[in-house]
Design an enzyme around this catalytic site. Structure first.
Site, PDB file in Angstrom:
ATOM      1  N   PRO A 168      -6.927 -18.929  58.650  1.00 26.51           N
ATOM      2  CA  PRO A 168      -7.064 -17.892  57.630  1.00 26.51           C
ATOM      3  C   PRO A 168      -8.388 -17.142  57.814  1.00 26.51           C
ATOM      4  CG  PRO A 168      -6.488 -19.987  56.632  1.00 26.51           C
ATOM      5  CD  PRO A 168      -6.712 -20.252  58.073  1.00 26.51           C
TER       6      PRO A 168
ATOM      7  N   GLY B  77      -8.682 -12.424  60.842  1.00 27.39           N
ATOM      8  CA  GLY B  77      -8.460 -10.989  61.070  1.00 27.39           C
ATOM      9  C   GLY B  77      -7.055 -10.614  61.467  1.00 27.39           C
TER      10      GLY B  77
ATOM     11  N   THR C 125      -4.371  -9.833  59.473  1.00 29.23           N
ATOM     12  CA  THR C 125      -3.932  -8.667  58.706  1.00 29.23           C
ATOM     13  C   THR C 125      -4.689  -7.430  59.165  1.00 29.23           C
ATOM     14  OG1 THR C 125      -3.806 -10.208  56.884  1.00 29.23           O
ATOM     15  CG2 THR C 125      -3.462  -7.911  56.360  1.00 29.23           C
TER      16      THR C 125
ATOM     17  N   GLU D  98     -30.602 -38.280  50.833  1.00 27.87           N
ATOM     18  CA  GLU D  98     -30.707 -37.120  51.741  1.00 27.87           C
ATOM     19  C   GLU D  98     -31.732 -37.374  52.836  1.00 27.87           C
ATOM     20  OE1 GLU D  98     -28.652 -34.680  51.880  1.00 27.87           O
ATOM     21  OE2 GLU D  98     -27.623 -35.340  50.073  1.00 27.87           O
TER      22      GLU D  98
HETATM   23  P1  ADP Z   1      -6.107 -13.168  57.866  1.00 28.31           P
HETATM   24  O1  ADP Z   1      -4.991 -12.217  57.702  1.00 28.31           O
HETATM   25  O2  ADP Z   1      -6.243 -13.675  59.270  1.00 28.31           O
HETATM   26  O3  ADP Z   1      -6.129 -14.293  56.881  1.00 28.31           O
HETATM   27  P2  ADP Z   1      -7.655 -10.884  57.244  1.00 28.31           P
HETATM   28  O4  ADP Z   1      -7.243  -9.999  58.336  1.00 28.31           O
HETATM   29  O5  ADP Z   1      -7.028 -10.637  55.928  1.00 28.31           O
HETATM   30  O6  ADP Z   1      -7.453 -12.390  57.628  1.00 28.31           O
HETATM   31  O7  ADP Z   1      -9.217 -10.834  57.123  1.00 28.31           O
HETATM   32  C1  ADP Z   1      -9.873 -10.775  55.907  1.00 28.31           C
HETATM   33  C2  ADP Z   1     -11.102  -9.907  56.002  1.00 28.31           C
HETATM   34  O8  ADP Z   1     -12.052 -10.489  56.866  1.00 28.31           O
HETATM   35  C3  ADP Z   1     -10.825  -8.561  56.589  1.00 28.31           C
HETATM   36  O9  ADP Z   1     -10.419  -7.686  55.606  1.00 28.31           O
HETATM   37  C4  ADP Z   1     -12.163  -8.166  57.168  1.00 28.31           C
HETATM   38  O10 ADP Z   1     -12.983  -7.618  56.160  1.00 28.31           O
HETATM   39  C5  ADP Z   1     -12.749  -9.480  57.593  1.00 28.31           C
HETATM   40  N1  ADP Z   1     -12.544  -9.724  59.023  1.00 28.31           N
HETATM   41  C6  ADP Z   1     -11.828 -10.721  59.587  1.00 28.31           C
HETATM   42  N2  ADP Z   1     -11.884 -10.671  60.930  1.00 28.31           N
HETATM   43  C7  ADP Z   1     -12.634  -9.596  61.240  1.00 28.31           C
HETATM   44  C8  ADP Z   1     -13.046  -8.994  62.463  1.00 28.31           C
HETATM   45  N3  ADP Z   1     -12.702  -9.507  63.643  1.00 28.31           N
HETATM   46  N4  ADP Z   1     -13.822  -7.894  62.399  1.00 28.31           N
HETATM   47  C9  ADP Z   1     -14.176  -7.368  61.216  1.00 28.31           C
HETATM   48  N5  ADP Z   1     -13.822  -7.878  60.031  1.00 28.31           N
HETATM   49  C10 ADP Z   1     -13.065  -8.985  60.014  1.00 28.31           C
END
Ligand code: ADP
Length: 662
Positions: free
Chosen positions: A245, A248, A250, A468
């Protein structure tokens, strides 16, 4: 690790219920209320002034003022007064209407008669001396209210309709938040982002170079399909993005849509599944129908494992299999069905590729698999740069340092840290965001917010500090444990104290590195025993980690001589339910024994290290009680420079920190 990134680009599902519909519902309710109130608004007090029989007899009958009486529905007598009494002061009011001054032709008075018999008896009695010709004219009529007649017939239907609509809205709202009317129940709830609205490009995606290369091809497929088809090549139908998760997936899918300038349908796998069997399949059908109308376009199915899980798996556990299977079958059919050149490409995301049905992954369906890993140092730096772009920063910001402080963080974590840092700076009323804000944000994201208000007695504080300090001393003196950067006894989130380690990014870890890690994790409890002769409940989190790690060493990595080079790890996820162990009872016993021995050995080693360095332990713990937070420099002052820093022991990625003391 929390991933509540507020600036997530995931499709907003709230958009799916158009606000217009809510208004529509309100108007229906208002209209119904108006219809109910309408007759009384239009026709106020048409029955005349309400009086009693006694008043009627004394004031009206005795004066012979009655023109006629009309008995309505055998219940109410309406009294009409003779016109010549219009100017009589006693009846003046009755002849003028409540609103305006036109002559009221009656009825002027009314009273309840009780029963017809008693009314007639009383009237006969009152008129016994009146000549037959002069007797009051009494008529009986039945009045029916057309309004209530109609309402009586249609109201049950209206109520049923409202109830049905409400129940369906609730049912579909449970899984999806969309489709809250019977008319679009079987319709897909996908959010459509039109091409002019998708402004995410590959510039917004940092660090995922290989994945980017692969998906860039999809853009070409969508933009110039003939380029490929003229050579007889078939355009792929589905691409599956696999990754943890927040890596990136999505974002990448949206960037593809943005670059190709095509519409983008986004839906989560769980949105297909409803309480009713058959809805999922019909939603899949509807989604593909809509997509084909908009072709070329992209369908993005997030969390596809919700429907694409292997069929037949866990059949006797969950009862929802029928619906999922029919939805999956429909998806397979649709993917097989649409012609190769129809310009619809399905992107799907999951973090459990091993759970997916093989039928979904076979060539011709999701035949391309793109794996997204957690970003390495260089990639994190680039992701930071993307997310720092919109922020107002001061000159203390060092992107390289930030990237080095965040091993094991996903892109979403980094986005979250940038946002959190901005919030912290704003809370402190700063004009620009500084380095410290980022460090605070990292600590906050990793271990939760500081809870200085939590009441801790001095005795407890002493135990926490020694616990700790135990972790710190053992990990400092063992060569292969990740370097310690910070120790704190300020409660954060659920934990009472925490140590921050900076893991080196190595893909392999030796057996001795594993054992040393066990020792460091047990250092807290060992310190309590060495110092106080008694242990506390504070090591719960440590013990849980140690147990898991020790089992992994024995059962998965084949580190144990007696068990041998055997791994019971199952990469296919087939044994997810855990009902059957892949080994015999004897092996199970042996595993338990060996794990216990392993942990015991590590604990003894920890205790030994602490006993030999008791003076350092005490010095460190006392300083910790005084200052509450110690940094690397403080540790170096007491424990000396760390020998391990010169070595290049193989270590693996591990998320900072190990929060101790629950
Ligand atoms: P997933 O679908 O894999 O769970 P998302 O694509 O929804 O994750 O990522 C969530 C957020 O994290 C994105 O909207 C972005 O802001 C940030 N993010 C994740 N990966 C990247 C990346 N490679 N470059 C820039 N932002 C990223």
């Amino acid at each position: 690790m929390s991933q509540n990134s507020n600036n997530s680009l995931k499709p907003g599902r709230q958009q799916q219920v158009p606000p217009k519909k809510k208004w529509f519902n309100w108007w229906v309710y208002l209209l119904m209320l108006a219809i109910i109130l309408l007759p009384s608004i239009l026709n106020p007090s048409s029955e005349g002034k309400e009086i009693t029989w006694q008043q009627f007899q004394k004031d009206i009958l005795s004066r012979k003022a009655v023109e006629k009486i009309v008995v309505i529905n055998n219940e109410k007598a309406e009294v009409y007064i003779k016109k010549e009494f219009a100017n009589d002061p006693q009846f003046k009011d009755a002849f003028t209407r409540p609103v305006g001054s036109a002559l009221n032709l009656g009825p002027h008075y009314s009273f309840n008669i009780g029963s017809v018999e008693s009314f007639e008896r009383k009237l006969d009695e009152a008129e016994k001396n009146v000549a037959a010709n002069d007797k009051i004219d009494v008529s009986y009529i039945k009045k029916r209210s057309w309004f209530w007649d109609i309402m009586g017939t249609i109201l049950p239907f209206i109520l049923l309709f409202v109830l049905w609509n409400f129940l369906l809205g609730r049912a579909s709202g449970m899984g999806t938040g969309g489709g809250s009317s019977i008319f679009n129940f079987g319709k897909s709830t996908a959010t459509l982002i039109e091409k002019e609205k998708s402004n995410i490009t590959f510039d917004d995606v940092a660090g995922l170079e290989e994945a980017e290369m692969e998906v860039k091809e999809i853009v070409d497929f969508l933009k110039k399909p003939e380029f490929f088809t003229k050579l007889g090549a078939k355009i792929p139908k589905g691409v599956i993005l696999v990754g943890l998760p927040g890596t990136g997936k999505t974002l990448l899918a949206k960037a593809v849509a943005g670059e190709a300038q095509v519409p983008f349908f986004s839906i989560s796998g769980s949105e297909f599944i409803e309480m009713f069997v058959g809805v999922g399949a019909s939603r899949v059908r509807d989604l593909f129908k809509k997509a084909k109308e908009k072709a070329p376009c992209i369908i993005f199915i997030d969390e596809i494992d919700a429907i694409g899980r292997s069929r037949g798996k866990g059949a006797f556990i969950g009862g929802d299999n029928d619906e999922r299977e029919s939805t999956l079958n429909q998806l397979l059919t649709e993917m097989d069905g649409f012609g190769t050149n129809s310009g619809v490409i399905v992107l799907a995301a999951t973090n459990r590729a091993d759970m997916l049905d093989p039928a979904l992954l076979r060539p011709g369906r999701f035949d391309r698999h793109i794996y997204l890993e957690l970003p390495n140092l260089k990639e994190r730096e680039e992701i930071f740069k993307v997310h720092l772009r919109p922020l107002v920063l001061d000159e203390t910001i060092d992107v390289e340092l930030l990237a080095s402080q965040t091993p094991g963080f996903s892109g979403a974590d980094i986005a979250n840290i940038c946002n959190e840092a901005a919030l912290i700076a704003a809370r402190n009323k700063k004009a620009k965001i500084g380095k410290q804000d980022f460090f605070d944000a990292i600590d906050r994201v990793v271990a939760g917010a500081e809870r200085k208000s939590k009441i801790i007695s001095p005795e407890e504080k002493k135990i926490i500090a020694y616990h700790e300090a135990g972790h710190a001393v053992v990990s400092w003196l063992l060569k292969q444990v990740d370097p310690l950067v910070k120790v704190s006894i300020i409660p954060r989130g659920k934990s009472l104290g925490a140590s921050w380690y900076l893991p080196e990014e190595k893909q392999l870890r030796t057996e001795s590195a594993f054992v040393e890690h066990l020792c460091a994790t047990l250092g807290g409890r060992a310190s309590e025993e060495v110092m106080f002769g008694e242990v506390s409940s504070g090591a719960l989190d440590d013990l849980e980690k140690v147990t898991k790690e020790a089992y992994m060493m024995v059962v998965y990595y084949g580190f144990n001589k007696k068990i041998g080079n055997i791994s019971f790890y199952d990469s296919t996820g087939q044994r997810d339910t855990g009902f059957q162990k892949p080994y015999s009872e004897e092996t199970a016993k042996l595993i338990d024994e060996e794990v216990r021995k392993l942990v015991e050995g590590a604990y003894d080693r920890s205790k030994e290290i602490l006993q030999q360095n008791k003076d350092l332990l005490v010095e460190l713990a006392e300083l910790l009680i005084k200052k509450e937070v110690l940094f690397k420099e403080d540790l170096e002052n007491i424990l000396g420079k760390r020998a391990a820093e010169k070595t290049t022991a193989a270590q693996t990625i591990q998320k900072v920190p190990t929060a101790a003391l629950q």
